[in-house]
Each structure stands twice: as C-alpha cells, then as structure tokens.
Design a protein around this motif. Sequence first.
Motif, PDB file in Angstrom:
ATOM      1  N   TYR A  31       0.827  -1.222   0.000  1.00 23.43           N
ATOM      2  CA  TYR A  31       0.000   0.000   0.000  1.00 23.43           C
ATOM      3  C   TYR A  31       0.854   1.263   0.000  1.00 23.43           C
ATOM      4  CZ  TYR A  31      -4.341  -2.625   0.799  1.00 23.43           C
ATOM      5  OH  TYR A  31      -5.418  -3.465   0.681  1.00 23.43           O
ATOM      6  N   ARG A  32       0.430   2.230  -0.772  1.00 18.59           N
ATOM      7  CA  ARG A  32       1.007   3.565  -0.755  1.00 18.59           C
ATOM      8  C   ARG A  32       0.048   4.438   0.029  1.00 18.59           C
ATOM      9  NH1 ARG A  32       3.148   4.788  -6.639  1.00 18.59           N
ATOM     10  NH2 ARG A  32       2.287   6.831  -6.126  1.00 18.59           N
ATOM     11  N   GLU A  33       0.485   5.661   0.344  1.00 18.90           N
ATOM     12  CA  GLU A  33      -0.378   6.499   1.183  1.00 18.90           C
ATOM     13  C   GLU A  33      -1.695   6.844   0.484  1.00 18.90           C
ATOM     14  OE1 GLU A  33       1.408  10.305   1.959  1.00 18.90           O
ATOM     15  OE2 GLU A  33       2.304  10.412  -0.042  1.00 18.90           O
ATOM     16  N   GLU A  34      -1.723   6.714  -0.851  1.00 19.59           N
ATOM     17  CA  GLU A  34      -2.954   7.066  -1.572  1.00 19.59           C
ATOM     18  C   GLU A  34      -4.049   6.009  -1.470  1.00 19.59           C
ATOM     19  OE1 GLU A  34       0.127   6.839  -2.939  1.00 19.59           O
ATOM     20  OE2 GLU A  34       0.422   8.313  -4.556  1.00 19.59           O
ATOM     21  N   VAL A  35      -3.694   4.831  -0.946  1.00 22.62           N
ATOM     22  CA  VAL A  35      -4.694   3.762  -0.889  1.00 22.62           C
ATOM     23  C   VAL A  35      -5.664   4.008   0.268  1.00 22.62           C
ATOM     24  CG1 VAL A  35      -5.057   1.281  -0.558  1.00 22.62           C
ATOM     25  CG2 VAL A  35      -3.109   2.100  -1.910  1.00 22.62           C
ATOM     26  N   LEU A  36      -6.955   3.961  -0.039  1.00 29.54           N
ATOM     27  CA  LEU A  36      -7.986   4.109   0.985  1.00 29.54           C
ATOM     28  C   LEU A  36      -8.638   2.749   1.195  1.00 29.54           C
ATOM     29  CD1 LEU A  36      -9.805   7.291  -0.378  1.00 29.54           C
ATOM     30  CD2 LEU A  36      -7.817   7.178   1.130  1.00 29.54           C
ATOM     31  N   GLY A  37      -9.195   2.576   2.401  1.00 31.98           N
ATOM     32  CA  GLY A  37      -9.927   1.339   2.648  1.00 31.98           C
ATOM     33  C   GLY A  37      -8.985   0.165   2.766  1.00 31.98           C
ATOM     34  N   ASP A  38      -9.553  -1.026   2.639  1.00 26.08           N
ATOM     35  CA  ASP A  38      -8.767  -2.225   2.868  1.00 26.08           C
ATOM     36  C   ASP A  38      -9.357  -3.345   2.027  1.00 26.08           C
ATOM     37  OD1 ASP A  38      -6.872  -3.897   3.914  1.00 26.08           O
ATOM     38  OD2 ASP A  38      -7.439  -3.590   5.995  1.00 26.08           O
ATOM     39  N   LEU A  39      -8.767  -4.511   2.122  1.00 24.58           N
ATOM     40  CA  LEU A  39      -9.302  -5.681   1.410  1.00 24.58           C
ATOM     41  C   LEU A  39     -10.773  -5.879   1.768  1.00 24.58           C
ATOM     42  CD1 LEU A  39      -6.141  -6.418   1.982  1.00 24.58           C
ATOM     43  CD2 LEU A  39      -6.861  -8.716   1.391  1.00 24.58           C
ATOM     44  N   GLY A  40     -11.551  -6.320   0.810  1.00 22.90           N
ATOM     45  CA  GLY A  40     -12.916  -6.697   1.139  1.00 22.90           C
ATOM     46  C   GLY A  40     -13.954  -5.731   0.617  1.00 22.90           C
ATOM     47  N   GLY A  41     -13.533  -4.529   0.215  1.00 24.70           N
ATOM     48  CA  GLY A  41     -14.482  -3.601  -0.395  1.00 24.70           C
ATOM     49  C   GLY A  41     -14.853  -4.107  -1.787  1.00 24.70           C
ATOM     50  N   PHE A  42     -15.848  -3.472  -2.387  1.00 30.72           N
ATOM     51  CA  PHE A  42     -16.243  -3.892  -3.734  1.00 30.72           C
ATOM     52  C   PHE A  42     -15.194  -3.475  -4.759  1.00 30.72           C
ATOM     53  CE2 PHE A  42     -20.382  -4.148  -1.669  1.00 30.72           C
ATOM     54  CZ  PHE A  42     -20.917  -5.287  -2.241  1.00 30.72           C
ATOM     55  N   GLY A  43     -14.561  -2.338  -4.527  1.00 36.25           N
ATOM     56  CA  GLY A  43     -13.542  -1.866  -5.451  1.00 36.25           C
ATOM     57  C   GLY A  43     -12.306  -1.440  -4.680  1.00 36.25           C
ATOM     58  N   GLY A  44     -11.186  -1.281  -5.381  1.00 34.47           N
ATOM     59  CA  GLY A  44      -9.979  -0.769  -4.758  1.00 34.47           C
ATOM     60  C   GLY A  44      -9.964   0.745  -4.894  1.00 34.47           C
ATOM     61  N   LEU A  45      -9.645   1.446  -3.811  1.00 33.74           N
ATOM     62  CA  LEU A  45      -9.726   2.913  -3.805  1.00 33.74           C
ATOM     63  C   LEU A  45      -8.340   3.540  -3.787  1.00 33.74           C
ATOM     64  CD1 LEU A  45     -12.622   2.137  -3.020  1.00 33.74           C
ATOM     65  CD2 LEU A  45     -12.621   4.060  -1.412  1.00 33.74           C
ATOM     66  N   PHE A  46      -8.135   4.505  -4.658  1.00 36.49           N
ATOM     67  CA  PHE A  46      -6.835   5.152  -4.765  1.00 36.49           C
ATOM     68  C   PHE A  46      -7.060   6.652  -4.957  1.00 36.49           C
ATOM     69  CE2 PHE A  46      -2.866   6.492  -6.617  1.00 36.49           C
ATOM     70  CZ  PHE A  46      -1.906   5.624  -6.093  1.00 36.49           C
ATOM     71  N   ALA A  47      -6.574   7.439  -3.991  1.00 36.44           N
ATOM     72  CA  ALA A  47      -6.747   8.896  -4.051  1.00 36.44           C
ATOM     73  C   ALA A  47      -5.630   9.497  -4.883  1.00 36.44           C
ATOM     74  CB  ALA A  47      -6.737   9.478  -2.638  1.00 36.44           C
ATOM     75  N   LEU A  48      -5.955   9.953  -6.074  1.00 39.89           N
ATOM     76  CA  LEU A  48      -4.931  10.502  -6.965  1.00 39.89           C
ATOM     77  C   LEU A  48      -4.453  11.850  -6.429  1.00 39.89           C
ATOM     78  CD1 LEU A  48      -3.653   9.663  -9.716  1.00 39.89           C
ATOM     79  CD2 LEU A  48      -5.220  11.287 -10.781  1.00 39.89           C
ATOM     80  N   LYS A  49      -3.131  12.025  -6.386  1.00 39.46           N
ATOM     81  CA  LYS A  49      -2.588  13.305  -5.930  1.00 39.46           C
ATOM     82  C   LYS A  49      -2.812  14.400  -6.976  1.00 39.46           C
ATOM     83  CE  LYS A  49       0.723  11.587  -2.667  1.00 39.46           C
ATOM     84  NZ  LYS A  49       2.119  11.278  -2.365  1.00 39.46           N
TER      85      LYS A  49
END
Lengths: 344, 344
Positions: A31-49
């Motif tokens: 994980y990088r700092e941009e990753v939100l949430g954790d395993l198990g969500g419906f989608g993978g979340l990434f906050a673009l800088k």
Amino acid sequence: MEKMTYKDSGVDIDAGNESVKLIKDAVRATYREEVLGDLGGFGGLFALKNYEEPILISGTDGVGTKLKIAFRLNKHDTIGQDAVAMCVNDILVQGAEPLFFLDYLAVGKLNPAQVAEIVGGVARACKASGCALIGGETAEMSGFYPNGEYDIAGFAVGVVEKKSLITSARVKLSDVLIGLPSSGLHSNGFSLVRKIIFERKNFTGNEFIPELGKTIGEELLTPTRLYPSICLPLIKKFGEKIHGMVHITGGGFYDNIPRALPENFGAEIDANSWTVPQIFKLIQSWGNVDWREMFRTFNCGVGMVLIVDENSVDELATYLDAAGETFYKIGRVVEGNGVKIINN
Amino acid sequence: MEKMTYKDSGVDIDAGNESVKLIKDAVRATYREEVLGDLGGFGGLFALKNYEEPILISGTDGVGTKLKIAFRLNKHDTIGQDAVAMCVNDILVQGAEPLFFLDYLAVGKLNPAQVAEIVGGVARACKASGCALIGGETAEMSGFYPNGEYDIAGFAVGVVEKKSLITSARVKLSDVLIGLPSSGLHSNGFSLVRKIIFERKNFTGNEFIPELGKTIGEELLTPTRLYPSICLPLIKKFGEKIHGMVHITGGGFYDNIPRALPENFGAEIDANSWTVPQIFKLIQSWGNVDWREMFRTFNCGVGMVLIVDENSVDELATYLDAAGETFYKIGRVVEGNGVKIINN
C-alpha cells in the motif's frame, strides 16, 4: 432427494476466505499512502494526488504458457512477478509511474497455500515496482482448469503529466537506441519454447545445462525483469532527452520498436552490440529457428530499449555506469520503415 | 533438422492481427473524449478531467463457469457483457462513474471471428455503461484451453469526488433497502447451476422450459444486467440521500449486504417483498437447495440494492416510477450484525 450446496459443486467459500487471510499482510505491504480502505471492499480505492493534466495509462497482460513451466516444476512464487512485469513494463514506456495493480487468478481447485504463493509473488513485484496491489479476483472454476493449475492476468494503472508523456513525436533521425538487459525469456514465446524443449528435446525440465549453469526449468522460469526501478529515476532525471522507450514484448524487436517511432522512421540494430544470452542461442539451435524468427518472437537479451537524443548518450552512459547498470548501444533511428537487424 | 517457427507452435500472429482488424470499429465506438491515442500503443491513455479530490476506484472480475454455457450453446456475443457488468457494478456501488475498461481474453486457438463476437459484446456493454474500452490482451495459449474455449477477465476503473464517495459511514438505523431486479443468474453460482442442470437433470441446454418461456440454455446465458445507466443518474440526483449500494455478487445477500454496513448494523430482508424469478425456484427445487444456501449463492432476483434514508424513499420511488424502473422495498437496516431473511 439429496440436498445440494455450492460447496458440493466444487466451490469452497471457506478456502477462499482462508486464502484472503494468508495474503493479507503481503498485500498490505504494497500500500502507498494514496490507498484508501482495505481488502474486502467492492472496489480498490486510490486517491490521486494533484496533477496539472494527469494522463492515466493502463495495461493488461497475462504470462502465457510460461504457466506450464510453473506447473511442471511445481513452483508458484515467481509467476506473479511475470504478471506484474508484463503490465508495468508496458505502461512505463510512455513515461507513466505505476500507481496500482489488480490481479485475476482463476484456479481449478482453490488451494489456499498455492494462492498465497502466487499472490505473494504478485505483491513482492508490486512493492518492487512501487505500485499498490489494491484489488484482485481469485475465481475457483471447477472443471475448467485441472486441479493445481490456473491462469493469471494482471492489470496496471499509472499516471504521467501530459507534458511528460513520451510519444513518438520526440523521436529524431540519428537518435540512439540503448538496450537494457532482460533477465531471460521474460514471458513471451513460451509455446515455441515448450515445443522445442519438451517435444523436440524431450526434456523434463530437471536437466542441468552446462552452458546455463542451471537446470533448463530454472532458466525458463526466471521471472521477467521489472524495469520501473531503473527507468523511473532515469525518466525523471533525463526528461525530454529520452525520446522513446520500447518494451520488447510479444512480437520481439520487429513488432515493438516501430510502436515507438513516427511514420517513415525505422531502426537499424547491430546484433553484435550485445552478447545474446545462452538460452536464446540454445533455443535457436535446438529448434533450428531462423534468427529473424528469434527476433520476432523473443527479446534475445534486450528487454527494454531507450531511444535517446544522440547528444545525451554520453551523459546517460555515465549515469547508468554510476548506477552499476549494464546497457548496450544497440542501434540508431534511420529513415524508412521497419527494423533492420545487421550482423546476425 | 526441420526449422521451427512460432506459428508451428500454435501461436498465429496473423490471426491476432486479423482479430484486431475485426474489433477495431466496435472498440473505437466506445471512446470518450478523454481517450488519447488508438489501438496498438503499449498502454491505454485516458486524460482525467478536473476533479477536486479524485478517488479512482477499480475492480476486476471474470464470469466464472458461465463460460461453459457459452461453449455449450456456441454463442459468444453476450459473455462480454457479463465481464463488463461484473466489474462496473462493483465500482458503481461506491459512487464511481466507470471511465475505462480493459479485457483479458485467453483462447486455446485464435479464431478471429469468435474473438470479434466476444470482444464485440465487451464493447457494446462498455458503450452502454459509458466507459471506454481502452485496452485488452488476447492471448493464444495453445494446449492450455481446448480449441474453441477461452477464459475472460475484465478490469474497470472509475472515478468519484472524495466528498461523494459512498461509504458505510452514511448508513443509519431504519434506512430502507431498495432492490433493483436482476436479469437472471448474472455470473455467480454457475458451478452449482451446471451441476444441477447438466448432471442431476441431465439437460443438454436446448430443453424448452414452460415456466421460463425459453430454453434452459437461453435462460442461463442471459447477460448480467448493467446497472450504471439506472444508478449513475440516481446517484447524481439523490446524492447523500443514498447511504449505500450493494452489488449482489458472489456470496449473495449474506456476504454482500454487510460490506455496505457499519459495524453492529445488520439488515432484515423480507423475501416476500419481491417475486423470486422462476429460474431461482427451479434451481432450488431441482437441486433441493436450502433457501439459505440460495441466498448465499445467488441474487435471487435482486442484483443491486440501494440503502436509502427512510425520509427519501417516497421521492426515490416517484423518481423510479417516472423512469419506468421496477424496484422493491426489500428490507431495513437494523441493530446487530448480519443479514436476516424472513418469510422464505
């Protein structure tokens, strides 16, 4: 009438949950700092800088029938790197920094320990490429793949500022082609390789090959080199002096180098400018494969090509020497279409 | 010694190029203005528009052994929609607008017409979901899949403003669960379905089933519903009044609804609040499957669930009625963990 359950049909949700437990830590380590949430969500979340004009670059690839080598040797901890490398090397050539990766793994019978080996390899390669493993699917497809066998595909997304996007518009006549070594066959041409090694030569995979200093199986399974760690700092440092990059993937030199060139520009490659590794010579000789076919199918020892302004070659060479990286001046951009390989 | 070529080994680069030619127009028809470049680049390029705090949401999925139905019926133009739907429905539930999609297609023997059918289906579903098909890999893996068979996986990326991200933090006690109809089985539980239909019932797939008004094969192959066209305008219009969304995918009601709920919140579902479609009743009866197992494996007629503030239900109902959309009030958010299904 006997009751039927999903588990009876060969799909084991508990084994799936067990797999997730086994890979959790390896995945989180990417994980990088941009990753939100954790395993198990419906989608993978990434906050673009913040970017001025972000261009997202994405690519998908599998590892082809290199998988058959992993099955044969029953070794599953390196094939994940192949899946990551085939994707990140593709998006890298347009200047993108890999941000995140997702894997699709389809298995015949879900064996949590095997899934952990495979995805552990994916995770290590993601970490080494600086990208986060933010999603994946492990599908148990009973009756579709034999027990113990599987297919894997990867998907990578990267980003580059529009002004830093590497396009063929930068390429000039007399630009120099710099080759970076491959780690071996990477993940292309394995249908041909298998035919030569296992049918014509009748090898099992365990034969020690003196020219290679290892068994043929070990050589074939060597994971595809990850180029982000060498190329990203180089892109950052040299910027517009790098006029193009080429991932030598399926289609070899002949199909890939033109993808980085403008129309009416070609390349002349001197096959004497680097030492073709033994494995390619053995395959060529064992299969009596034309060298033209070799260069259309395999990387022949050069997995990544940089197209560089001729006035910047010395500076780049100094930089690569200082970084302890091997490289070869393999050719030039010339007039006319296509790739011409001399001295082979 | 006989010369060997890559083509001899079962990989036909010309057939690959022919496939690309056949799918080109369908793929281009999906392009949005943000797409840069064209087919043939190393990566797919997408220029992200201006967002304050863009969150990229990505998902990957396959279609499982629903593929075996496509092989059996030799019908390949709908399975692409399944691949797209399984991915875009996943990223939709956190509020994301699907931006782009990539497909991985691995075939035993590359048949350009078949590839065109499959990818044509992918492209139509991308278009219907508003996302661009900007990349893909078609791998010919000879000896890995039987001739005529294949696996497919999809990867979708969407975007949402951080402030509009749908998370479980919005969910309140007494929120109402609104179900949107599925188109049938979608792409889950097919290992069990196949066991019941083709082993226990010994069907071929061509049997006309009066309760369904069609053959069993046609029913099973019905493509997964694409929810973006109904849900995206709804998310835009109702904003924070929508407290959650749930894609009823693998794991059914029991595993998926909790993914949208905060800790210590559960859901009570009234199975009498909608009419379970015939196909689920037939599978339940033919397989003597417990209803609990049915709801843990299948969508049972509800493919997407909206979790809505109880004060907004009437407004939402009026909107859906006006749009001509079917929906059901299927339950409520309650105290305690897990999903309780009553009246089944």
